[in-house]
Write a protein that holds these residues in place. Sequence first.
Motif, mmCIF file in Angstrom:
data_model
loop_
_atom_site.group_PDB
_atom_site.id
_atom_site.type_symbol
_atom_site.label_atom_id
_atom_site.label_comp_id
_atom_site.label_asym_id
_atom_site.label_seq_id
_atom_site.Cartn_x
_atom_site.Cartn_y
_atom_site.Cartn_z
ATOM 1 N N THR A 1 52.569 -10.802 26.676
ATOM 2 C CA THR A 1 53.250 -11.565 25.636
ATOM 3 C C THR A 1 54.365 -12.435 26.195
ATOM 4 O OG1 THR A 1 54.943 -9.887 25.169
ATOM 5 C CG2 THR A 1 52.809 -9.655 24.047
ATOM 6 N N GLY A 2 54.847 -12.104 27.390
ATOM 7 C CA GLY A 2 56.014 -12.786 27.926
ATOM 8 C C GLY A 2 57.314 -12.137 27.505
ATOM 9 N N HIS A 3 57.217 -11.036 26.759
ATOM 10 C CA HIS A 3 58.395 -10.291 26.304
ATOM 11 C C HIS A 3 58.225 -8.849 26.762
ATOM 12 C CE1 HIS A 3 59.141 -13.775 23.696
ATOM 13 N NE2 HIS A 3 57.883 -13.653 23.290
ATOM 14 N N ALA A 4 58.989 -8.443 27.756
ATOM 15 C CA ALA A 4 58.790 -7.130 28.375
ATOM 16 C C ALA A 4 58.935 -5.990 27.363
ATOM 17 C CB ALA A 4 59.784 -6.941 29.522
ATOM 18 N N ALA A 5 59.898 -6.101 26.450
ATOM 19 C CA ALA A 5 60.115 -5.020 25.486
ATOM 20 C C ALA A 5 58.913 -4.862 24.562
ATOM 21 C CB ALA A 5 61.379 -5.296 24.672
ATOM 22 N N LEU A 6 58.269 -5.959 24.209
ATOM 23 C CA LEU A 6 57.092 -5.888 23.355
ATOM 24 C C LEU A 6 55.879 -5.405 24.133
ATOM 25 C CD1 LEU A 6 55.740 -6.343 20.636
ATOM 26 C CD2 LEU A 6 55.448 -8.752 21.250
ATOM 27 N N ASP A 7 55.708 -5.908 25.354
ATOM 28 C CA ASP A 7 54.574 -5.460 26.185
ATOM 29 C C ASP A 7 54.575 -3.947 26.338
ATOM 30 O OD1 ASP A 7 53.537 -7.978 26.569
ATOM 31 O OD2 ASP A 7 54.486 -8.292 28.520
ATOM 32 N N ALA A 8 55.772 -3.360 26.442
ATOM 33 C CA ALA A 8 55.879 -1.914 26.639
ATOM 34 C C ALA A 8 55.377 -1.126 25.435
ATOM 35 C CB ALA A 8 57.328 -1.538 26.934
ATOM 36 N N GLU A 9 55.284 -1.776 24.276
ATOM 37 C CA GLU A 9 54.858 -1.094 23.061
ATOM 38 C C GLU A 9 53.405 -1.395 22.690
ATOM 39 O OE1 GLU A 9 56.551 1.109 21.376
ATOM 40 O OE2 GLU A 9 58.319 0.947 22.660
ATOM 41 N N LEU A 10 52.748 -2.250 23.457
ATOM 42 C CA LEU A 10 51.383 -2.658 23.110
ATOM 43 C C LEU A 10 50.365 -2.022 24.049
ATOM 44 C CD1 LEU A 10 51.905 -6.472 22.385
ATOM 45 C CD2 LEU A 10 51.930 -4.535 20.776
ATOM 46 N N PRO A 11 49.245 -1.570 23.525
ATOM 47 C CA PRO A 11 48.187 -1.005 24.380
ATOM 48 C C PRO A 11 47.755 -2.003 25.445
ATOM 49 C CG PRO A 11 47.739 -0.548 22.070
ATOM 50 C CD PRO A 11 48.897 -1.504 22.095
ATOM 51 N N GLY A 12 47.727 -1.559 26.687
ATOM 52 C CA GLY A 12 47.368 -2.445 27.787
ATOM 53 C C GLY A 12 48.498 -3.320 28.266
ATOM 54 N N GLY A 13 49.599 -3.361 27.520
ATOM 55 C CA GLY A 13 50.754 -4.143 27.944
ATOM 56 C C GLY A 13 50.701 -5.600 27.552
ATOM 57 N N GLY A 14 50.081 -5.927 26.403
ATOM 58 C CA GLY A 14 50.048 -7.321 25.985
ATOM 59 C C GLY A 14 49.198 -7.538 24.750
ATOM 60 N N TRP A 15 49.015 -8.825 24.417
ATOM 61 C CA TRP A 15 48.184 -9.205 23.269
ATOM 62 C C TRP A 15 46.721 -8.853 23.515
ATOM 63 C CZ3 TRP A 15 51.413 -10.098 19.627
ATOM 64 C CH2 TRP A 15 52.531 -10.925 19.777
ATOM 65 N N PRO A 16 45.999 -8.409 22.495
ATOM 66 C CA PRO A 16 44.546 -8.271 22.635
ATOM 67 C C PRO A 16 43.932 -9.645 22.889
ATOM 68 C CG PRO A 16 45.343 -7.168 20.634
ATOM 69 C CD PRO A 16 46.485 -7.984 21.165
ATOM 70 N N GLY A 17 43.215 -9.785 23.993
ATOM 71 C CA GLY A 17 42.694 -11.097 24.377
ATOM 72 C C GLY A 17 41.378 -11.456 23.740
ATOM 73 N N LYS B 1 50.543 -1.514 12.937
ATOM 74 C CA LYS B 1 49.262 -0.957 13.376
ATOM 75 C C LYS B 1 49.040 -1.332 14.827
ATOM 76 C CE LYS B 1 44.253 -1.235 12.457
ATOM 77 N NZ LYS B 1 43.215 -1.936 11.653
ATOM 78 N N ARG B 2 48.663 -0.351 15.623
ATOM 79 C CA ARG B 2 48.275 -0.560 17.002
ATOM 80 C C ARG B 2 47.342 0.575 17.391
ATOM 81 N NH1 ARG B 2 53.669 1.395 20.455
ATOM 82 N NH2 ARG B 2 53.824 3.450 19.479
ATOM 83 N N LYS B 3 46.640 0.430 18.483
ATOM 84 C CA LYS B 3 45.798 1.517 18.968
ATOM 85 C C LYS B 3 46.684 2.541 19.660
ATOM 86 C CE LYS B 3 41.479 -1.029 19.554
ATOM 87 N NZ LYS B 3 40.391 -1.421 20.490
ATOM 88 N N GLY B 4 46.777 3.717 19.085
ATOM 89 C CA GLY B 4 47.661 4.728 19.640
ATOM 90 C C GLY B 4 48.577 5.278 18.570
#
Length: 209
Positions: free
Chosen positions: A31-47, A190-193
């Motif tokens: 995402t370009g935002h480290a704090a958000l990447d840390a909360e997302l499965p895989g560390g970023g936006w679903p591609g 909502k997220r996976k996890g």
Amino acid sequence: MPTHTALATLPAGLVWQGRQLAHQGGPVLPTGHAALDAELPGGGWPGAAMTELLADQRGVGELSLLMPLLRQSGPARWQVWIAPPQMPYAPALHAAGVDLGSLLLLTPATAGEAVWAARQALGSASCHVVLAWLPQIDSAGLRRLQLAAEQGSTPLFLFRALATARQPSPAPLRLALSAQQGALRIDLLKRKGPLAHAPVVLPLHGDRP
């Protein structure tokens, strides 16, 4: 042997635990935002999936949130904007680092045409990202868009009202956005996890288009 003891003897990574983020299937885009990447499965936006961005009002920082991803688009790959509520301000986007030559703006006359345009863009295999503002879309339309994003291996960001958070959605990621004292508050609906217990707050300075 107790169940928890037996599980502990298995190789690491073989068993998923509820407190862990799930692995994101398919490509992942930082995402370009480290704090958000840390909360997302895989560390970023679903591609290769649909992400819903839900907000009560426009201009809370939703485009700033996506700006690092939008900057990555080059002339060989389109970024398609479908039915934005206002005309994008080209000078500000250019100053923020967006390649205007890669931006394709579509203004369909009806909600049905907008969904159709999004499906065509996702299935074209020529888009870096698709952004769509679709206040009116039913469950069948959401399923078709999610399937098109998966098949086209293209990320779709769908902007909707916060009230739609009460409706079911096939999107693997749903975020509620709101302004918070000069920053963007992101509640992970909502997220996976596991469920997120605290919002992510991102500063907005220097990244507004």
